[in-house]
Design a protein around this motif. Structure first.
Motif, PDB file in Angstrom:
ATOM      1  N   PRO A  15      55.777  -4.714   8.977  1.00 47.22           N
ATOM      2  CA  PRO A  15      56.825  -4.770   7.945  1.00 47.22           C
ATOM      3  C   PRO A  15      56.611  -3.702   6.869  1.00 47.22           C
ATOM      4  N   ARG A  16      57.685  -3.112   6.449  1.00 47.08           N
ATOM      5  CA  ARG A  16      57.645  -2.091   5.397  1.00 47.08           C
ATOM      6  C   ARG A  16      59.046  -1.940   4.829  1.00 47.08           C
ATOM      7  N   THR A  17      59.135  -1.406   3.644  1.00 46.85           N
ATOM      8  CA  THR A  17      60.407  -1.102   3.007  1.00 46.85           C
ATOM      9  C   THR A  17      60.394   0.366   2.607  1.00 46.85           C
ATOM     10  N   ALA A  18      61.420   1.095   2.995  1.00 45.32           N
ATOM     11  CA  ALA A  18      61.531   2.506   2.643  1.00 45.32           C
ATOM     12  C   ALA A  18      62.349   2.640   1.359  1.00 45.32           C
ATOM     13  N   LEU A  19      61.804   3.374   0.402  1.00 49.41           N
ATOM     14  CA  LEU A  19      62.476   3.617  -0.869  1.00 49.41           C
ATOM     15  C   LEU A  19      62.646   5.118  -1.059  1.00 49.41           C
ATOM     16  N   ASP A  20      63.809   5.533  -1.542  1.00 45.57           N
ATOM     17  CA  ASP A  20      64.042   6.919  -1.909  1.00 45.57           C
ATOM     18  C   ASP A  20      64.160   6.982  -3.425  1.00 45.57           C
ATOM     19  N   VAL A  21      63.165   7.592  -4.054  1.00 41.31           N
ATOM     20  CA  VAL A  21      63.002   7.526  -5.505  1.00 41.31           C
ATOM     21  C   VAL A  21      63.314   8.888  -6.123  1.00 41.31           C
ATOM     22  N   PRO A  22      64.270   8.948  -7.068  1.00 42.77           N
ATOM     23  CA  PRO A  22      64.590  10.232  -7.698  1.00 42.77           C
ATOM     24  C   PRO A  22      63.515  10.651  -8.697  1.00 42.77           C
ATOM     25  N   THR A  23      63.174  11.924  -8.703  1.00 38.90           N
ATOM     26  CA  THR A  23      62.309  12.532  -9.710  1.00 38.90           C
ATOM     27  C   THR A  23      62.942  13.851 -10.099  1.00 38.90           C
ATOM     28  N   ARG A  24      62.404  14.495 -11.127  1.00 34.73           N
ATOM     29  CA  ARG A  24      62.999  15.769 -11.558  1.00 34.73           C
ATOM     30  C   ARG A  24      62.762  16.890 -10.547  1.00 34.73           C
ATOM     31  N   PHE A  25      61.875  16.646  -9.553  1.00 36.94           N
ATOM     32  CA  PHE A  25      61.569  17.661  -8.548  1.00 36.94           C
ATOM     33  C   PHE A  25      62.196  17.354  -7.196  1.00 36.94           C
ATOM     34  N   GLY A  26      62.905  16.243  -7.098  1.00 35.18           N
ATOM     35  CA  GLY A  26      63.551  15.886  -5.850  1.00 35.18           C
ATOM     36  C   GLY A  26      63.395  14.412  -5.550  1.00 35.18           C
ATOM     37  N   THR A  27      63.978  13.994  -4.433  1.00 34.62           N
ATOM     38  CA  THR A  27      63.924  12.595  -4.007  1.00 34.62           C
ATOM     39  C   THR A  27      62.677  12.366  -3.170  1.00 34.62           C
ATOM     40  N   THR A  28      61.917  11.336  -3.521  1.00 38.01           N
ATOM     41  CA  THR A  28      60.645  11.053  -2.863  1.00 38.01           C
ATOM     42  C   THR A  28      60.744   9.793  -2.024  1.00 38.01           C
ATOM     43  N   ARG A  29      60.386   9.900  -0.758  1.00 40.93           N
ATOM     44  CA  ARG A  29      60.339   8.740   0.134  1.00 40.93           C
ATOM     45  C   ARG A  29      59.002   8.015  -0.043  1.00 40.93           C
ATOM     46  N   VAL A  30      59.108   6.717  -0.262  1.00 40.98           N
ATOM     47  CA  VAL A  30      57.938   5.853  -0.414  1.00 40.98           C
ATOM     48  C   VAL A  30      58.085   4.690   0.552  1.00 40.98           C
ATOM     49  N   HIS A  31      57.043   4.414   1.302  1.00 41.99           N
ATOM     50  CA  HIS A  31      57.018   3.249   2.184  1.00 41.99           C
ATOM     51  C   HIS A  31      56.166   2.169   1.511  1.00 41.99           C
ATOM     52  N   ARG A  32      56.783   1.023   1.295  1.00 43.08           N
ATOM     53  CA  ARG A  32      56.097  -0.073   0.596  1.00 43.08           C
ATOM     54  C   ARG A  32      55.742  -1.177   1.580  1.00 43.08           C
ATOM     55  N   ALA A  33      54.528  -1.721   1.427  1.00 43.53           N
ATOM     56  CA  ALA A  33      54.078  -2.839   2.261  1.00 43.53           C
ATOM     57  C   ALA A  33      53.200  -3.744   1.411  1.00 43.53           C
ATOM     58  N   GLY A  34      52.913  -4.928   1.939  1.00 38.49           N
ATOM     59  CA  GLY A  34      52.017  -5.845   1.249  1.00 38.49           C
ATOM     60  C   GLY A  34      52.736  -6.763   0.288  1.00 38.49           C
ATOM     61  N   PRO A  35      51.975  -7.501  -0.523  1.00 36.03           N
ATOM     62  CA  PRO A  35      52.573  -8.475  -1.451  1.00 36.03           C
ATOM     63  C   PRO A  35      53.429  -7.791  -2.505  1.00 36.03           C
ATOM     64  N   ALA A  36      54.340  -8.570  -3.076  1.00 34.21           N
ATOM     65  CA  ALA A  36      55.272  -8.014  -4.059  1.00 34.21           C
ATOM     66  C   ALA A  36      54.612  -7.791  -5.407  1.00 34.21           C
ATOM     67  N   HIS A  37      53.542  -8.513  -5.700  1.00 32.97           N
ATOM     68  CA  HIS A  37      52.935  -8.446  -7.023  1.00 32.97           C
ATOM     69  C   HIS A  37      51.472  -8.021  -6.916  1.00 32.97           C
ATOM     70  N   GLY A  38      50.975  -7.468  -7.986  1.00 28.60           N
ATOM     71  CA  GLY A  38      49.607  -6.990  -8.036  1.00 28.60           C
ATOM     72  C   GLY A  38      49.572  -5.502  -8.312  1.00 28.60           C
ATOM     73  N   GLN A  39      48.369  -5.017  -8.569  1.00 28.57           N
ATOM     74  CA  GLN A  39      48.211  -3.584  -8.843  1.00 28.57           C
ATOM     75  C   GLN A  39      48.335  -2.808  -7.532  1.00 28.57           C
ATOM     76  N   PRO A  40      49.281  -1.876  -7.448  1.00 27.30           N
ATOM     77  CA  PRO A  40      49.505  -1.196  -6.176  1.00 27.30           C
ATOM     78  C   PRO A  40      48.465  -0.127  -5.883  1.00 27.30           C
ATOM     79  N   ILE A  41      48.219   0.058  -4.609  1.00 31.96           N
ATOM     80  CA  ILE A  41      47.440   1.184  -4.108  1.00 31.96           C
ATOM     81  C   ILE A  41      48.436   2.250  -3.679  1.00 31.96           C
TER      82      ILE A  41
END
Length: 290
Positions: free
Chosen positions: A30-56
């Protein structure tokens, strides 16, 4: 100003097909793909694991993307949110729209990303070029980083002829027929060439023009400014970081940091000794309390 991009639509389509195939093969969980805007372009991030806590937050080396961490995600995500990043300007699913000229720009891109993801304190894990970005980010934006795990990072010593020879030989080994690769991997000291899907993805990225800055070497003053708890994992046989002089420099300039030299490993530390890298990340993510 120039930015990283595909040579043409055909090259991009070829890479996208290989990327999706590798993603399906290497990261079936399981994973969720996110496309995140920044001033340098759109960044793809794949998220996995619990919803809460300090992310790695996982940052790949030069020429790579989030998939280089595929063997780590499942274990890390058992207890921690994991954000595996396709760095803007590298071959992946991110799209660069403005140039990144130096370490300050790279740090600002990462700060934009973490702010947009609403991450107040991240555990940054960076390999090679990704480690260089993490170093610059912690120095430029010190409040955002809770901990650093740097896996044979760039930026600690000048890259010399030995390192560039290692890169070239590894690239040639990756292009060799599969039955020859184990022998060649041992000969050139680069176990990453045994990652079949990632090597197919690398070959598919030959139509990508990478236009990111070279990793500069941080000076003594910059390293002294590191304030987050930091673990440096260095390969004993690294072609980039001398296993004698670099640890001495780090212990002198960043005495609070942990510096570990992994026996027998080279610059391809995540594939040379994944158990040591995983243990290091987990220990930094769950520090001991007295």
């Amino acid at each position: 100003m120039r930015i990283s991009e595909f040579r043409n639509g055909k090259a991009e389509a070829r890479f996208r097909t290989a990327y999706e195939r590798a993603l399906t093969e290497l990261w079936p969980g399981p994973r969720t793909a996110l496309d995140v805007p920044t001033r340098f372009g759109t960044t793809r991030v794949h998220r996995a694991g619990p919803a809460h806590g300090q992310p790695i937050v996982l940052l790949a080396g030069s020429g790579g993307n989030a998939l280089m961490w595929h063997a780590y995600v499942e274990r890390l995500a058992e207890r921690h949110p994991v954000l595996a990043v396709d760095t803007v300007g590298e071959p992946g699913a991110s799209v660069q729209t403005a140039p990144i000229l130096d370490g300050h720009d790279a740090a600002d891109w990462l700060e934009d990303l973490l702010a947009a993801l609403d991450v107040p304190a991240a555990h940054l894990v960076g390999c090679s070029y990704g480690g260089w970005i993490a170093l610059h980010h912690q120095i430029r934006h010190p409040g955002r980083t809770a901990a650093l795990t740097l896996v044979d990072p760039a930026g600690l010593a000048d890259a010399g002829r030995r390192f560039y020879t290692w890169l070239v030989l590894g690239g040639l080994a990756a292009l060799a027929p599969r039955p020859l690769r184990p022998r060649l991997a041992r000969a050139v000291g680069n176990s990453a060439v045994l990652e079949t899907e990632l090597m197919a993805l690398m070959r598919a990225s030959t139509g990508f023009r990478r236009r990111l800055p070279l990793a500069d070497t941080l000076d003594d003053g910059q390293l002294r400014r590191l304030s987050a708890p930091t673990l440096f994992l260095l390969g004993e046989r690294s072609a980039l970081n001398d296993a004698r002089t670099v640890p001495e420099r780090l212990r002198r300039l960043v005495p609070a940091a942990r510096v570990e030299v992994v026996p027998g490993a080279g610059h391809a530390l995540p594939t040379d000794d994944p158990a040591a890298v995983l243990a290091g990340i987990l220990s930094a993510a769950s520090p001991r309390t007295s």
